[in-house]
Scaffold this active site. Structure first.
Site, mmCIF file in Angstrom:
data_model
loop_
_atom_site.group_PDB
_atom_site.id
_atom_site.type_symbol
_atom_site.label_atom_id
_atom_site.label_comp_id
_atom_site.label_asym_id
_atom_site.label_seq_id
_atom_site.Cartn_x
_atom_site.Cartn_y
_atom_site.Cartn_z
ATOM 1 N N LYS A 39 3.859 -0.328 -5.104
ATOM 2 C CA LYS A 39 3.954 -0.018 -6.551
ATOM 3 C C LYS A 39 4.845 1.196 -6.808
ATOM 4 O O LYS A 39 5.639 1.211 -7.746
ATOM 5 C CB LYS A 39 2.540 0.230 -7.129
ATOM 6 C CG LYS A 39 1.621 -0.983 -6.992
ATOM 7 C CD LYS A 39 0.210 -0.680 -7.402
ATOM 8 C CE LYS A 39 -0.560 0.177 -6.433
ATOM 9 N NZ LYS A 39 -0.851 -0.452 -5.125
ATOM 10 N N HIS A 64 1.207 6.475 -3.511
ATOM 11 C CA HIS A 64 2.376 5.666 -3.877
ATOM 12 C C HIS A 64 3.629 6.293 -3.265
ATOM 13 O O HIS A 64 3.992 7.419 -3.619
ATOM 14 C CB HIS A 64 2.497 5.564 -5.406
ATOM 15 C CG HIS A 64 1.344 4.823 -6.035
ATOM 16 N ND1 HIS A 64 1.211 4.611 -7.375
ATOM 17 C CD2 HIS A 64 0.271 4.218 -5.470
ATOM 18 C CE1 HIS A 64 0.109 3.920 -7.611
ATOM 19 N NE2 HIS A 64 -0.485 3.674 -6.463
HETATM 20 P P1 GDP Z 1 1.701 1.571 -3.145
HETATM 21 O O1 GDP Z 1 0.413 2.259 -2.961
HETATM 22 O O2 GDP Z 1 1.556 0.207 -3.750
HETATM 23 O O3 GDP Z 1 2.729 2.382 -3.870
HETATM 24 O O4 GDP Z 1 2.285 1.304 -1.670
HETATM 25 P P2 GDP Z 1 2.338 2.392 -0.476
HETATM 26 O O5 GDP Z 1 3.396 3.364 -0.787
HETATM 27 O O6 GDP Z 1 0.982 2.900 -0.175
HETATM 28 O O7 GDP Z 1 2.720 1.458 0.740
HETATM 29 C C1 GDP Z 1 3.906 0.711 0.750
HETATM 30 C C2 GDP Z 1 4.713 1.131 1.981
HETATM 31 O O8 GDP Z 1 5.739 0.189 2.210
HETATM 32 C C3 GDP Z 1 5.428 2.460 1.797
HETATM 33 O O9 GDP Z 1 5.490 3.112 3.028
HETATM 34 C C4 GDP Z 1 6.819 2.045 1.334
HETATM 35 O O10 GDP Z 1 7.808 3.014 1.650
HETATM 36 C C5 GDP Z 1 7.028 0.797 2.124
HETATM 37 N N1 GDP Z 1 7.879 -0.225 1.491
HETATM 38 C C6 GDP Z 1 7.979 -0.556 0.185
HETATM 39 N N2 GDP Z 1 8.755 -1.623 0.025
HETATM 40 C C7 GDP Z 1 9.178 -1.995 1.257
HETATM 41 C C8 GDP Z 1 9.981 -3.068 1.756
HETATM 42 O O11 GDP Z 1 10.473 -3.923 1.023
HETATM 43 N N3 GDP Z 1 10.157 -3.123 3.119
HETATM 44 C C9 GDP Z 1 9.619 -2.219 3.963
HETATM 45 N N4 GDP Z 1 9.827 -2.358 5.259
HETATM 46 N N5 GDP Z 1 8.845 -1.205 3.533
HETATM 47 C C10 GDP Z 1 8.609 -1.100 2.191
HETATM 48 P P1 IMO Z 2 -2.888 2.457 -3.782
HETATM 49 O O1 IMO Z 2 -2.764 2.812 -5.244
HETATM 50 C C1 IMO Z 2 -5.311 0.705 -0.636
HETATM 51 C C2 IMO Z 2 -9.630 1.232 -0.915
HETATM 52 C C3 IMO Z 2 -10.290 2.118 0.110
HETATM 53 C C4 IMO Z 2 -11.664 1.501 0.167
HETATM 54 C C5 IMO Z 2 -11.924 1.088 -1.264
HETATM 55 C C6 IMO Z 2 -12.741 2.106 -2.053
HETATM 56 O O2 IMO Z 2 -2.143 3.338 -2.878
HETATM 57 O O3 IMO Z 2 -2.589 1.002 -3.608
HETATM 58 P P2 IMO Z 2 -12.319 4.516 -3.063
HETATM 59 O O4 IMO Z 2 -11.709 5.746 -2.472
HETATM 60 O O5 IMO Z 2 -11.588 4.006 -4.257
HETATM 61 O O6 IMO Z 2 -13.775 4.651 -3.311
HETATM 62 O O7 IMO Z 2 -12.179 3.397 -1.909
HETATM 63 O O8 IMO Z 2 -10.647 0.946 -1.864
HETATM 64 N N1 IMO Z 2 -8.531 1.885 -1.660
HETATM 65 C C7 IMO Z 2 -7.232 1.596 -1.459
HETATM 66 N N2 IMO Z 2 -6.646 0.789 -0.561
HETATM 67 N N3 IMO Z 2 -4.564 1.351 -1.536
HETATM 68 C C8 IMO Z 2 -5.142 2.153 -2.462
HETATM 69 O O9 IMO Z 2 -4.442 2.715 -3.478
HETATM 70 C C9 IMO Z 2 -6.535 2.339 -2.426
HETATM 71 N N4 IMO Z 2 -7.418 3.063 -3.147
HETATM 72 C C10 IMO Z 2 -8.623 2.762 -2.680
HETATM 73 O O10 IMO Z 2 -9.615 2.061 1.340
HETATM 74 O O11 IMO Z 2 -11.628 0.329 0.945
HETATM 75 MG MG MG Z 3 -0.695 3.181 -1.448
#
Ligand code: GDP
Ligand code: IMO
Ligand code: MG
Length: 444
Positions: A39, A64
Site C-alpha cells: 500500500k 508501509h
Molecule cells: P504495506 O504495508 O502494504 O505498505 O506493504 P509493506 O511495505 O509492509 O510490504 C511490502 C514490501 O514489498 C515492501 O518491502 C516493499 O518495498 C516491497 N514491494 C512493493 N512492491 C513490490 C514489488 O512489486 N516487487 C518487489 N519485489 N517488492 C515490492
Molecule cells: P500493514 O498496514 C500485516 C496483523 C498482526 C496480527 C494481527 C493483529 O503494514 O499492512 P494487531 O497489532 O493489529 O493487534 O495485530 O494483525 N497485522 C498486520 N499484518 N500488515 C499489517 O499492517 C498488520 N497490522 C496488523 O500480525 O496477526
Molecule cells: Mg506493512
C-alpha cells in the site's frame, strides 16, 4: 400508477442517478489480503494525482514501505503521501495514535531533511494509545499462550476496546486543562485490569516519559475537526486519496476472526474513519500480491511449508516492516481475493510483486476449496485445517520482468496469469508493480 405518474416517477429516479454521478468523491486504496500488499508504494506512486492523502484506520501496527532515489522509508502512522511536495497528509478519526511512535517518525524524517509538521493534520477525534494499552496488549497475548493472535503489541486492540467501551482519550483531549487528570484516571483503570495477570511484570516509567514528550512534539501539527475539513475538501473538488492499513482478511467483522486486527480495514472503514458518506466514495483501488503472505497467527489455506515457500520469502524479502517477523508465504488464493473484491466494491485491481515469481517453473492459484469432499467457491465461516485448496496450475514465465515498463512487453505466461485473475475477479488490473521502487510500476 397512470402512465403520466409513471413517467414522472421515472424522471425523478433518473435525476437522482445523474446527481449522484456528478457528486464529488474521494478515492480509496486498500489491501485485499492479510496486509503488507504494498500500500505504501502504491500511495506514493498515486500521490501526484491528489492533494490530500488520508489514513482512516489502524495505527502503528502498520508498516508501509516506500522506496525511491535509492532510499527506503517505513511509515507507521504518517500517511504515505508525505514525501511528495504539495500534498496534505491527514490522520482521520478512525486512526489510533501512539504519540511516542508518531513523534519518533516525525523526528526521523526531520533528521532526513523533510519538514513534516506543516503538511500533517490530525483529527481531534482520533484515539490515543496509552502506554498502559501496550502493556495490556502484551499481557493479554502472553496469557493466550499458543492461541495468541500474533499481535504487533502496539496496543491496538486495547485502544479500540476503550474506544467502543466509551472510555478512550482522544487527540482533542490533549488541549483540555483536565488532560493529565483524565490520563491518570484511565491509567489507573488499566493498572487494575492488569491485576488479572499477576505474573506479568511491567514498568512504564521510561515509555510514559517518551509518551508525554511525544504529545508535545505532535502538538506542532494542527489538530482539526476532520470530518468537516474532509467534506469541505470534497465540496471544493480537492482530490483526496484515502489510504487503508492492514488488509481485508484482517478486518474485525469479515477477516479470519479472531485472528484479525481491531478495526474495519474495508472501504466502509474509510466512511466511518474520515466522516465521508458512502455515496461519496469514487474509485476503490484494491491491492494484492501475485502470491499471499501473512504475519502472525491464524488460518492461511494456501500456505506453503516447503522449499517453494522459503524461496518466496527469500526473494520477496518477506519480513515484517514493523516487527521484523518472518512472513508466512503461499500461493495466490482467488477464493479469498474474490471475497475481498466483493466486500470493498473494488473498481480497479493493482498487482504487486509479480517479479518475485520470476524463477518459478510452475505457479498455482487456488480457485476453490475442498472442504470434507465438498467443493466450495465462497469464503467460508470457519477457515480451518479441513480446507484443501483446489489449484489451477500456470506455466511460469521464467524470465526477469523487473525492467519491463509496458504491458505489451511482458512474457505471454505473465499476461495469461494477469488476465486469468482479472477475468475471475471481474475487475481490471490497472497497475502492475515489478519492484519496490517508484519507477518499477506499469500503469495500463
Ligand atoms: P504495506 O504495508 O502494504 O505498505 O506493504 P509493506 O511495505 O509492509 O510490504 C511490502 C514490501 O514489498 C515492501 O518491502 C516493499 O518495498 C516491497 N514491494 C512493493 N512492491 C513490490 C514489488 O512489486 N516487487 C518487489 N519485489 N517488492 C515490492
Ligand atoms: P500493514 O498496514 C500485516 C496483523 C498482526 C496480527 C494481527 C493483529 O503494514 O499492512 P494487531 O497489532 O493489529 O493487534 O495485530 O494483525 N497485522 C498486520 N499484518 N500488515 C499489517 O499492517 C498488520 N497490522 C496488523 O500480525 O496477526
Ligand atoms: Mg506493512
Amino acid at each position: 400508477m397512470t402512465k403520466k405518474a409513471y413517467f414522472w416517477w421515472q424522471l425523478r429516479f433518473l435525476n437522482v442517478l445523474t446527481q449522484n454521478s456528478k457528486m464529488k468523491k474521494i478515492d480509496v486504496v486498500l489491501g485485499l489480503q492479510w496486509g503488507d500488499e504494498g500500500k505504501g508504494k502504491v500511495v506514493d506512486v498515486l500521490t501526484p494525482d491528489y492533494k490530500v492523502i488520508a489514513r482512516f484506520q489502524g495505527g502503528p501496527n502498520a508498516g508501509h514501505s516506500l522506496h525511491f532515489n535509492g532510499k527506503s522509508y517505513v511509515l507507521k502512522t504518517i500517511p504515505s503521501g508525505i514525501f511528495r511536495d504539495g500534498a496534505i497528509n491527514f490522520i482521520g478519526n478512525g486512526v489510533v495514535i501512539d504519540p511516542a511512535i508518531l513523534a519518533g517518525e516525525i523526528k526521523a524524517l526531520e533528521a532526513d531533511g523533510y519538514d513534516i509538521t506543516p503538511k500533517l493534520v490530525i483529527s481531534k477525534k482520533a484515539h490515543l494509545i496509552l502506554p498502559t494499552h501496550r502493556i495490556l496488549d502484551a499481557a493479554s497475548e502472553a496469557s493466550k499462550g499458543k492461541s495468541k493472535i500474533g499481535s504487533t503489541l502496539r496496543g491496538i486492540g486495547p485502544t479500540y476496546m476503550d474506544k467502543t467501551g466509551r472510555n478512550g482519550l482522544r487527540i482533542g483531549d490533549v488541549l483540555s486543562p483536565e488532560f493529565e487528570k483524565r490520563y491518570n484516571t484511565l491509567k489507573e483503570k488499566h493498572i487494575n485490569m492488569l491485576k488479572q495477570y499477576p505474573d506479568f511484570e511491567y514498568d512504564i516509567t521510561q515509555y510514559e516519559k517518551e509518551w508525554f514528550e511525544g504529545i508535545e512534539k505532535i502538538r506542532q501539527c494542527e489538530f482539526i475537526d476532520s470530518e468537516q475539513t474532509m467534506n469541505d475538501y470534497i465540496d471544493g473538488n480537492v482530490p483526496v486519496l484515502a489510504e487503508g492499513a492492514q488488509g481485508s482478511l484482517l478486518d474485525i467483522d469479515f477477516g479470519t476472526y479472531p485472528f484479525v486486527t481491531s478495526s474495519n480495514t474495508l472501504c466502509a472503514g474509510a466512511c466511518t474513519g474520515l466522516g465521508v458518506a458512502p455515496n461519496r466514495i469514487g474509485n476503490v483501488f484494491g491491492i494484492f500480491k501475485a502470491y499471499c503472505t501473512r504475519v502472525g497467527s491464524g488460518p492461511f489455506p494456501t500456505e506453503l511449508f516447503d522449499d517453494e515457500g522459503e524461496k518466496m520469502c527469500e526473494i520477496g524479502r518477506e519480513f515484517g516492516s514493523t516487527t521484523g517477523r518472518k512472513r508466512r508465504c503461499g500461493w495466490l488464493d482467488l477464493v479469498a481475493l474474490k471475497y475481498s473484491v466483493m466486500l470493498n466494491g473494488v473498481t480497479s485491481l493493482i498487482m504487486m510483486k509479480g517479479d518475485v515469481l520470476n524463477s518459478f517453473e510452475t505457479l498455482k492459484v487456488a480457485v476453490a476449496y475442498d472442504i470434507n469432499g465438498e467443493r466450495v467457491t465462497h469464503f467460508p465461516y470457519e477457515v480451518n485445517d479441513d480446507i484443501k485448496p483446489v489449484y489451477r496450475e500456470f506455466k511460469g514465465w521464467n524470465q526477469d520482468i523487473n525492467d519491463i515498463r509496458k504491458y505489451e512487453e511482458f512474457p505471454t505466461e505473465f499476461k495469461e496469469y494477469v488476465e486469468f485473475i482479472e477475468k475471475e475477479c471481474g475487475v481490471p488490473i490497472k497497475i502492475i508493480s515489478v519492484g519496490p521502487d517508484r519507477e518499477e510500476t506499469i500503469i495500463r
